[in-house]
Structure formats: C-alpha cells, structure tokens
Design an enzyme around this catalytic site. Structure first.
Site, short mmCIF file in Angstrom:
data_model
loop_
_atom_site.label_atom_id
_atom_site.label_comp_id
_atom_site.label_asym_id
_atom_site.label_seq_id
_atom_site.Cartn_x
_atom_site.Cartn_y
_atom_site.Cartn_z
N CYS A 158 -36.99 51.62 8.83
CA CYS A 158 -38.43 51.85 8.71
C CYS A 158 -38.82 51.57 7.26
O CYS A 158 -38.71 52.43 6.39
CB CYS A 158 -38.75 53.29 9.09
SG CYS A 158 -40.50 53.65 9.20
N CYS A 352 -48.21 46.17 12.37
CA CYS A 352 -48.17 47.08 11.23
C CYS A 352 -49.43 46.90 10.40
O CYS A 352 -49.75 45.80 9.97
CB CYS A 352 -46.93 46.81 10.38
SG CYS A 352 -46.83 47.87 8.91
#
Length: 424
Positions: A158, A352
């Site tokens: 991440c 994102c």
C-alpha cells in the site's frame, strides 16, 4: 433461513453487510467487528496533520446497521472453525453460520523491522487510532522541527498513503511557514518512484518525480529498512539485481512508514485457508479454495505481486477492486442459496485519488495487472477537491446503507474514464 456472518467492518465489510441484507431479504446477516466504529482509512493522513478530527472520519456502526435489520456484534474473533461453521468471539459469543464473508483487512506486521511502529519509533496512518497517535507526535514535532522520513518498507503493498502523507506534510509545513526547516526524504521498497506496486500507471513515474522535485523531497528507492530509532532510519539501497548498493543513515525527528501486511491471526491460523502470509486463498468467484461457504474480499485476500522487484513489494487492493469483490460475493451467495452456480467475478481494476494537500494525482488502471485496456494518470487541483467530495459521500453511504456502486457510477463517471475522456 440462512445465516451469513461478515467478519470485519471496513471499506469491504460494511458495504457487504448492507448489500447482503438488501439482496437476500429474509436471510439473517450478522456483522462482527472488534470496534464500534467504522473508520474511513483514506482520511487518516488528514487526521495526522490536524485537517480532520477523528470523529469526522469515523461512523458508529451499531445504530446504522441495526436500522437496516443487520445484527451487530462488537467483539474480536478469537477462533474460526470452518469444519463446524463456527466462529468464537472474545466476549464468549459463539456464532454458527451458513456462509462466512471475511473482510478483516490486514494485520500490520510492524515486528518485521526493528523499531517500526507506533509502540516503538515510527508513526502509522493505517488506522484512525494510529493517525491520532501520530497527530500528537506531529504537534510535538512542530515545536522543534527537523528532518522527516516517510515511506513504505519492504513487503508493503500500500504505497499511495506514503506518497499522500509526504506531500500533505509538505503542504501543511508550507502553510505554517516551517517547510524551510524540515529536510524530507521518502524511502520506499518500490523499484522507482510511482511504481505503486502496480508496475507504474501511465506516467505515474514522471508525475510523482516532478512533484517530489518541485517540493524538494529527496527519495531512496529499492530500499530495505533495517532499523528505526527515535532519531534515525537505516535503509539499504539495492540495485536492479537486488544486490546491496549503499546504506543510508537518515536523521529523523518524525518518521512514518507503511508496514508490510499479513493476515489476521484468527484467519491465518486455519489450516488450508490462507497462504503463508495469512491471506485468504480464493477462486475466481471470491470463494475459499478449501471451504465453499467461505468468501473473502479486500486487503485480506491473496493476490500475487504484479511483478518481481529487487526488493519485495506487494500488489495493492484498491477501493474499486474491493467494491467489485463485494458485489461478486453478494451475487454468488444469492445464487448458491437459489441452487444456482457461482458466475459473478470481480473486475480487478485500480483507481487511486492521491491527495497532495493542495493538488493531487488520479490514477486508473483497467485492469490492475498489465497489459491494460486503460492506463490513465492526471494531475490537478480538481483531484484534491474530488477526494474531499469522495470522503463525504462514502461516509454518508456508511450511515445510510446506500449500496449503489460508488466507484463504477460516480468515480469513473466523474473522471470520464467510461468514455475515455479527460474530465472537464
């Protein structure tokens, strides 16, 4: 009447519980979570620098789900017995189920790097309590500013929050007229800036390198963090063959690292359910490869890395992917209850919205693993504003129980990706 238990109430578990109850109607749905509150994790960097209060990004679970006819138990799971379809909780509750949906998220493996974690010498934005702890440390840092080190360690999957936090801290320090007193370094296991665990998305390398240069943030890639102290970070930089190149001793008065993830212990300990890191092994229908009545979605599922990198990196599980996994699970449980075969598959795409404090970068990878049908990256103030709007909308959905897919309809629609056009 069937009983479906959802274990974990994060960005996968809460929508799963709502959607299961809406779709299955008379069947019983129970949501299990160790805490009484849903946390909107993407807002945690804002909490740390004081741009949000914890109560603004947390939602009480019980009143909202019970209003929708969903039973809620606020207790950690301590034992899973799939052969008996039984889940035991810390408060002594024993739940039997017909279907189990595992959406626990990860266990944060701070122990894999000496000195890492909020209980030792680095901060975290992986949970809202961690972000609140980091906020206290940040306020103390502002009184005596100095070098900052931010990043993602080896094995992390991440990377977006590391970039976001570095750039948000930069923006916050500039607002406070303190940026000139704070040397900043980003340390990451990625082979290059903008890799993101995705092999790059469009011109993500150029876009993010440009932002880092513009903001005077240095970086170390292909880095393996070997030690974190209260005043420094030790990281070994590697070359493209994975050989040690040089050791960096970086002074730091404020350190934040994204750790590697593992599966939560209660799930990882079940024989045959998970891979060696504790992530749930699933088939193309989000169903356990060993137990046909167990499904899983989100960060806790096993997905191989996009590619081999000199320093280990993992593949991220983004919100769009998690939403798609949840939708597939709901349809496949519904089909099984009706005696029909599973047919629904998740679309493993990545979206994102990376906030940078005063602007941002949007990345879209369809599918997540290259080669792709769509590779798209754009930068602008509108991304910062879009993330704020998305935060408010998602939190409202968790309060109202709205199950309409947010990424497919609103995020992709807003970005114009469905028409492959640039947003206006």
């Amino acid at each position: 009447m069937a009983h479906i238990v959802v274990l974990g109430a994060g960005v996968g578990g809460m929508p799963a519980a709502y959607d299961l109850k809406k779709t299955l109607g008379e069947h019983e749905v129970t949501l299990v979570n160790s805490s009484e509150h849903f946390q909107f994790t993407p807002s945690n960097p804002w909490v740390t620098v004081g741009w949000r209060k914890p109560e603004q990004v947390m939602v009480p679970i019980r009143p909202n789900v019970e209003r929708r006819g969903i039973r809620f138990v606020a207790s950690a799971a301590t034992k899973l017995e799939p052969e008996e379809n039984r889940l035991t909780l810390a408060d002594g509750t024993v739940l039997t189920y017909d279907y189990l949906v595992i959406t626990t998220g990860p266990r944060l493996a701070f122990e894999e790097v000496p000195g890492l974690g909020p209980d030792q010498h680095s901060q975290s934005v992986c949970t809202t309590p961690h972000a609140l702890h980091a906020a206290e440390a940040y306020q103390a840092f502002l009184k005596n500013p100095g070098p900052v080190v931010i990043g993602a360690v080896q094995g992390a999957s991440c990377f977006g929050p590391a970039y976001e936090f570095a750039l948000i801290v930069d923006a916050d320090l500039r607002k406070r007229k303190l940026r000139d007193r704070v040397p900043m370094t980003l340390v990451t296991s990625e082979p290059y800036i903008g890799h993101m665990g995705l092999g790059g998305v469009g011109d993500s390398k150029g876009l993010l390198e440009s932002e880092m240069r513009q903001r005077h943030i240095k970086w170390v890639t292909n880095a393996k963090v070997t030690a974190v102290t209260d005043s420094s970070v030790t990281a070994i930089e590697h070359n493209e063959r994975g050989e040690e190149l040089r050791t960096h001793e970086l002074p730091s008065r404020f350190t934040m690292f994204i750790p590697a993830f593992k599966g939560v212990d209660v799930v990882a300990s079940v024989p045959g359910l998970c891979n060696p890191r504790g992530f749930v092994l699933i088939d193309e229908y989000q169903r356990s490869t060993k137990y046909r009545n167990i499904f899983s979605a989100g960060v806790c599922v096993a997905i191989p890395p996009v590619e081999v990198t000199p320093v280990p990196t993992g593949a991220p599980k983004t919100g769009y992917m998690i939403e798609s996994m949840v939708t597939a699970i709901v349809h496949n449980i519904d089909a099984d209850l009706r005696g029909e075969p599973a047919e629904h598959k998740a679309t493993w795409n990545a979206i994102c919205l990376a906030d940078m404090g005063d602007n941002g970068v949007a990345f879209v990878a369809l599918p997540q693993i290259p080669p792709r049908n769509v590779t798209w990256a754009k930068r602008g103030k509108w991304v910062h504003l879009a993330k704020i709007a998305f935060e408010k909308y998602f939190i409202r959905k968790m309060k109202t129980g709205d199950t309409e897919p947010i990424y497919e309809k609103y995020v992709l629609g807003a970005l114009g990706i469905l028409r492959l056009k640039r947003p206006s």
